[in-house]
Scaffold this motif. Structure first.
Motif, PDB file in Angstrom:
ATOM      1  N   TYR A   1     -27.894  48.823  18.741  1.00 21.56           N
ATOM      2  CA  TYR A   1     -29.264  48.242  18.456  1.00 21.56           C
ATOM      3  C   TYR A   1     -29.198  46.966  17.360  1.00 21.56           C
ATOM      4  O   TYR A   1     -29.756  46.072  17.788  1.00 21.56           O
ATOM      5  CB  TYR A   1     -30.035  49.064  17.902  1.00 21.56           C
ATOM      6  CG  TYR A   1     -30.588  50.251  18.681  1.00 21.56           C
ATOM      7  CD1 TYR A   1     -31.077  49.930  19.945  1.00 21.56           C
ATOM      8  CD2 TYR A   1     -31.001  51.673  18.366  1.00 21.56           C
ATOM      9  CE1 TYR A   1     -31.745  50.915  20.830  1.00 21.56           C
ATOM     10  CE2 TYR A   1     -31.437  52.603  19.170  1.00 21.56           C
ATOM     11  CZ  TYR A   1     -31.905  52.075  20.372  1.00 21.56           C
ATOM     12  OH  TYR A   1     -32.303  53.130  21.587  1.00 21.56           O
TER      13      TYR A   1
ATOM     14  N   GLN B   1     -27.772  43.908  19.566  1.00 19.71           N
ATOM     15  CA  GLN B   1     -28.910  43.373  20.349  1.00 19.71           C
ATOM     16  C   GLN B   1     -29.966  42.913  19.500  1.00 19.71           C
ATOM     17  O   GLN B   1     -31.095  42.237  20.150  1.00 19.71           O
ATOM     18  CB  GLN B   1     -29.499  44.407  21.278  1.00 19.71           C
ATOM     19  CG  GLN B   1     -28.339  44.919  22.341  1.00 19.71           C
ATOM     20  CD  GLN B   1     -28.743  45.846  23.254  1.00 19.71           C
ATOM     21  OE1 GLN B   1     -29.985  46.687  23.225  1.00 19.71           O
ATOM     22  NE2 GLN B   1     -28.369  45.703  24.445  1.00 19.71           N
TER      23      GLN B   1
ATOM     24  N   ASN C   1     -22.218  37.751  16.459  1.00 15.94           N
ATOM     25  CA  ASN C   1     -23.702  37.380  17.051  1.00 15.94           C
ATOM     26  C   ASN C   1     -24.273  36.964  15.767  1.00 15.94           C
ATOM     27  O   ASN C   1     -25.290  36.160  16.398  1.00 15.94           O
ATOM     28  CB  ASN C   1     -24.089  38.728  17.581  1.00 15.94           C
ATOM     29  CG  ASN C   1     -25.165  38.518  18.688  1.00 15.94           C
ATOM     30  OD1 ASN C   1     -25.602  37.465  18.861  1.00 15.94           O
ATOM     31  ND2 ASN C   1     -25.617  39.652  19.259  1.00 15.94           N
TER      32      ASN C   1
ATOM     33  N   LEU D   1     -23.086  41.626  28.098  1.00 16.93           N
ATOM     34  CA  LEU D   1     -24.025  41.867  27.933  1.00 16.93           C
ATOM     35  C   LEU D   1     -24.438  43.258  28.979  1.00 16.93           C
ATOM     36  O   LEU D   1     -25.048  44.186  28.805  1.00 16.93           O
ATOM     37  CB  LEU D   1     -25.273  41.039  28.679  1.00 16.93           C
ATOM     38  CG  LEU D   1     -26.643  41.249  28.451  1.00 16.93           C
ATOM     39  CD1 LEU D   1     -26.870  41.507  27.127  1.00 16.93           C
ATOM     40  CD2 LEU D   1     -27.907  40.170  28.771  1.00 16.93           C
TER      41      LEU D   1
ATOM     42  N   ASN E   1     -29.921  35.676  24.445  1.00 17.00           N
ATOM     43  CA  ASN E   1     -29.499  36.854  23.493  1.00 17.00           C
ATOM     44  C   ASN E   1     -29.785  36.427  21.910  1.00 17.00           C
ATOM     45  O   ASN E   1     -30.052  37.267  21.174  1.00 17.00           O
ATOM     46  CB  ASN E   1     -28.109  37.461  23.586  1.00 17.00           C
ATOM     47  CG  ASN E   1     -27.557  38.028  24.849  1.00 17.00           C
ATOM     48  OD1 ASN E   1     -28.722  38.424  25.489  1.00 17.00           O
ATOM     49  ND2 ASN E   1     -26.445  38.093  25.223  1.00 17.00           N
TER      50      ASN E   1
ATOM     51  N   ASP F   1     -25.541  46.926  27.785  1.00 16.82           N
ATOM     52  CA  ASP F   1     -26.664  47.584  28.422  1.00 16.82           C
ATOM     53  C   ASP F   1     -26.060  48.878  28.731  1.00 16.82           C
ATOM     54  O   ASP F   1     -26.909  50.195  28.615  1.00 16.82           O
ATOM     55  CB  ASP F   1     -27.429  46.753  29.322  1.00 16.82           C
ATOM     56  CG  ASP F   1     -28.219  45.498  28.969  1.00 16.82           C
ATOM     57  OD1 ASP F   1     -28.573  45.541  27.620  1.00 16.82           O
ATOM     58  OD2 ASP F   1     -28.370  44.706  29.536  1.00 16.82           O
TER      59      ASP F   1
ATOM     60  N   ASP G   1     -32.087  44.327  17.959  1.00 15.21           N
ATOM     61  CA  ASP G   1     -33.626  45.358  18.373  1.00 15.21           C
ATOM     62  C   ASP G   1     -33.648  46.208  17.001  1.00 15.21           C
ATOM     63  O   ASP G   1     -33.129  47.183  17.036  1.00 15.21           O
ATOM     64  CB  ASP G   1     -33.207  46.448  19.537  1.00 15.21           C
ATOM     65  CG  ASP G   1     -34.213  47.071  19.804  1.00 15.21           C
ATOM     66  OD1 ASP G   1     -35.451  46.828  19.320  1.00 15.21           O
ATOM     67  OD2 ASP G   1     -34.108  47.580  20.727  1.00 15.21           O
TER      68      ASP G   1
END
Length: 187
Positions: free
Chosen positions: A37, A40, A104, A3, A163, A7, A42
């Motif tokens: 993105y 994550q 993920n 992580l 996450n 970032d 996002d």
């Protein structure tokens, strides 16, 4: 991917995009930023990035368009199609990110399935996980889920990785950066 490393890498990519103000950032930067993105989860930032990427870069990069196809399928929550899109051939620039994204997505899908289903068909489970039937059976068994013939009975996942949960929490620093970026766009 760890992580903290993600970032830090994300910040470097965002800085590279912003520092190319008078010019256009390289396609590689956009591809990696879009992929991070998505990693994550996002999706909002991924969508806004896609909208601000110059049209000539989008048209000239099949890989960039393919990464966006993954994002579109994630937005639609079409998990079988997400896995199909993730199975594309990726360049060295994004292959590690896309492999991590695939893991993920599988993990998030497992959490969703464990929350939403008391039982489901093995073929549905395999499709949602992007696996062949035997691989899906093995994955379910390894997780301690019950597999009876063609039915899978998920076990509730007690510990959730932060996450994997769809939480968005903007810090003051992130809000400040966003405000500066919007102000720049308005000028």
């Amino acid at each position: 991917m760890v992580l903290n490393e993600v970032d830090k890498f994300l910040q470097e990519l965002e800085r590279a995009e912003l520092e190319a103000l008078g010019e256009v950032a390289p396609t590689q930067t956009y591809a990696q930023l879009l992929a991070v993105y998505l990693y994550q989860n996002d999706l909002c930032n991924a969508k806004y990035l896609w909208k601000r990427i110059p049209a000539d870069l989008k048209a000239g990069s099949a890989e960039l368009r393919q990464i966006w196809v993954v994002g579109q399928r994630m937005w639609q929550r079409d998990w079988p199609a997400v896995h199909v899109a993730l199975n594309a051939e990726w360049s060295e620039d994004v292959s590690d990110i896309m492999a991590a994204l695939k893991d993920n997505v599988r993990e998030r899908t497992m959490v969703l399935i464990s929350k939403a289903y008391s039982s489901l068909g093995l073929t549905v489970f395999a499709s949602m996980m992007g696996l062949a039937l035997e691989e899906a059976r093995q994955m379910a068994t390894e997780r301690g889920w019950t597999v009876d013939g063609t039915m899978v009975q998920p076990r509730k996942i007690e510990k959730e990785d932060r996450n994997l949960v769809n939480e968005v929490c903007l810090t003051e620093d992130q809000l400040n950066k966003l405000t500066q970026f919007v102000s720049f766009l308005e000028n």
